[in-house]
Every structure is written in structure tokens, then in C-alpha cells.
Write a protein that holds these residues in place. Sequence first.
Motif, PDB file in Angstrom:
ATOM      1  N   ASN A 256      14.356 -19.543  -8.004  1.00 20.81           N
ATOM      2  CA  ASN A 256      12.914 -19.368  -7.889  1.00 20.81           C
ATOM      3  C   ASN A 256      12.519 -18.031  -7.282  1.00 20.81           C
ATOM      4  N   SER A 257      13.447 -17.355  -6.614  1.00 25.39           N
ATOM      5  CA  SER A 257      13.101 -16.078  -5.994  1.00 25.39           C
ATOM      6  C   SER A 257      13.311 -14.959  -7.006  1.00 25.39           C
ATOM      7  N   LYS A 258      12.215 -14.550  -7.598  1.00 25.82           N
ATOM      8  CA  LYS A 258      12.228 -13.484  -8.587  1.00 25.82           C
ATOM      9  C   LYS A 258      12.121 -12.150  -7.857  1.00 25.82           C
ATOM     10  N   ALA A 259      12.853 -11.172  -8.326  1.00 33.62           N
ATOM     11  CA  ALA A 259      12.738  -9.850  -7.729  1.00 33.62           C
ATOM     12  C   ALA A 259      11.327  -9.328  -7.970  1.00 33.62           C
ATOM     13  N   GLU A 260      10.752  -8.748  -6.947  1.00 35.86           N
ATOM     14  CA  GLU A 260       9.395  -8.236  -7.061  1.00 35.86           C
ATOM     15  C   GLU A 260       9.371  -6.985  -7.926  1.00 35.86           C
ATOM     16  N   ILE A 261       8.356  -6.872  -8.742  1.00 39.95           N
ATOM     17  CA  ILE A 261       8.189  -5.709  -9.603  1.00 39.95           C
ATOM     18  C   ILE A 261       7.707  -4.552  -8.731  1.00 39.95           C
ATOM     19  N   PRO A 262       8.408  -3.419  -8.761  1.00 36.60           N
ATOM     20  CA  PRO A 262       7.962  -2.298  -7.939  1.00 36.60           C
ATOM     21  C   PRO A 262       6.665  -1.689  -8.472  1.00 36.60           C
ATOM     22  N   ASP A 263       5.842  -1.143  -7.562  1.00 39.71           N
ATOM     23  CA  ASP A 263       4.628  -0.435  -7.958  1.00 39.71           C
ATOM     24  C   ASP A 263       4.992   0.792  -8.775  1.00 39.71           C
ATOM     25  N   LYS A 264       4.073   1.219  -9.640  1.00 34.79           N
ATOM     26  CA  LYS A 264       4.361   2.388 -10.472  1.00 34.79           C
ATOM     27  C   LYS A 264       4.515   3.652  -9.627  1.00 34.79           C
ATOM     28  N   GLU A 265       3.845   3.716  -8.468  1.00 37.59           N
ATOM     29  CA  GLU A 265       3.992   4.874  -7.596  1.00 37.59           C
ATOM     30  C   GLU A 265       5.403   4.940  -7.019  1.00 37.59           C
ATOM     31  N   LEU A 266       5.947   3.780  -6.629  1.00 35.96           N
ATOM     32  CA  LEU A 266       7.315   3.728  -6.129  1.00 35.96           C
ATOM     33  C   LEU A 266       8.291   4.073  -7.246  1.00 35.96           C
ATOM     34  N   VAL A 267       8.036   3.558  -8.440  1.00 34.62           N
ATOM     35  CA  VAL A 267       8.890   3.865  -9.587  1.00 34.62           C
ATOM     36  C   VAL A 267       8.897   5.370  -9.846  1.00 34.62           C
ATOM     37  N   TYR A 268       7.730   5.995  -9.758  1.00 37.02           N
ATOM     38  CA  TYR A 268       7.622   7.439  -9.952  1.00 37.02           C
ATOM     39  C   TYR A 268       8.504   8.183  -8.949  1.00 37.02           C
ATOM     40  N   LEU A 269       8.413   7.807  -7.685  1.00 36.91           N
ATOM     41  CA  LEU A 269       9.226   8.462  -6.658  1.00 36.91           C
ATOM     42  C   LEU A 269      10.717   8.228  -6.895  1.00 36.91           C
ATOM     43  N   GLN A 270      11.068   7.007  -7.280  1.00 35.30           N
ATOM     44  CA  GLN A 270      12.471   6.695  -7.515  1.00 35.30           C
ATOM     45  C   GLN A 270      13.010   7.391  -8.767  1.00 35.30           C
ATOM     46  N   LEU A 271      12.179   7.547  -9.783  1.00 38.28           N
ATOM     47  CA  LEU A 271      12.608   8.282 -10.975  1.00 38.28           C
ATOM     48  C   LEU A 271      12.956   9.713 -10.609  1.00 38.28           C
ATOM     49  N   ASP A 272      12.158  10.297  -9.734  1.00 39.02           N
ATOM     50  CA  ASP A 272      12.360  11.690  -9.338  1.00 39.02           C
ATOM     51  C   ASP A 272      13.570  11.851  -8.428  1.00 39.02           C
ATOM     52  N   THR A 273      13.842  10.855  -7.581  1.00 39.54           N
ATOM     53  CA  THR A 273      14.912  10.999  -6.599  1.00 39.54           C
ATOM     54  C   THR A 273      16.205  10.266  -6.966  1.00 39.54           C
ATOM     55  N   LYS A 274      16.089   9.073  -7.552  1.00 37.26           N
ATOM     56  CA  LYS A 274      17.278   8.260  -7.815  1.00 37.26           C
ATOM     57  C   LYS A 274      17.656   8.190  -9.284  1.00 37.26           C
ATOM     58  N   GLY A 275      16.734   8.529 -10.168  1.00 34.35           N
ATOM     59  CA  GLY A 275      17.050   8.599 -11.586  1.00 34.35           C
ATOM     60  C   GLY A 275      16.650   7.374 -12.389  1.00 34.35           C
ATOM     61  N   GLU A 276      16.701   7.558 -13.711  1.00 33.33           N
ATOM     62  CA  GLU A 276      16.266   6.528 -14.653  1.00 33.33           C
ATOM     63  C   GLU A 276      17.113   5.266 -14.592  1.00 33.33           C
ATOM     64  N   ASP A 277      18.421   5.417 -14.457  1.00 31.50           N
ATOM     65  CA  ASP A 277      19.293   4.239 -14.443  1.00 31.50           C
ATOM     66  C   ASP A 277      18.994   3.324 -13.262  1.00 31.50           C
TER      67      ASP A 277
END
Length: 110
Positions: free
Chosen positions: A26-47
Motif C-alpha cells: 500500500n505504500s506507493k512511492a511519492e511522485i516527485p515535484d517537477k521542480e525537484l525532477v528538474y534539479l535532479q535531471l541537471d545534477t543526477k541525470g536522466e537514469d
Amino acid sequence: MKKKVVIAVIVIAVLVVAAFVIHFNNSKAEIPDKELVYLQLDTKGEDFVLSQIEGLAREELIAKWGNPDGMLSGFYGDIWSITETESIIIYYSAESTVEHIKLQQNENNN
């Protein structure tokens, strides 16, 4: 007497295991905000980012991020503008689930 103790321990163990299974299902992983995704794309990458949202239904993503700012032509995907020069592009599978993500650098036409 010994038999009753063993049965009680088994029943408790089964209940504990069942509680853990129910909790993790029942514990679904929370969907990250698009702003967090943007930061993570820039720092941690697409994968890294894709590992968090791959397989997510399009409707769930739109419910979290809001309506996209554009759609792809020729591919099944959506575009969310983040800054004047950067956008997040999500590509979907035929089943409308997230398949790929990309940070797009837009040309600034001043």
C-alpha cells in the motif's frame, strides 16, 4: 502447554508478516515535484530520475505536475516548461506510462 505456545508464536509471526506485506503493497512511492525532477535531471541525470517515475501512468503525472505546456508531434509525450530556456520532456509507452525523460535546452530567440 508447549503446543499452545508454539501455535501462539506461529500465529503472531504470520500476523507480523501479513502486516509488513500489506504495508509495503500500500505504500506507493511519492511522485516527485517537477521542480525537484528538474534539479535532479541537471545534477543526477536522466537514469536516476527515470528510476523514480518509470511506469507511472500519464494521468498520475498530470495530477501531480499539472497540465503540460505542450505535446510532442510524432511521439507520444508531453512537455513541461521549467524556465524560459529549459523544459522537461516525458515520453510515454503505448500503455500511457512513463518510458523516458529528457531535459530539453530550448534556444532563446531574443
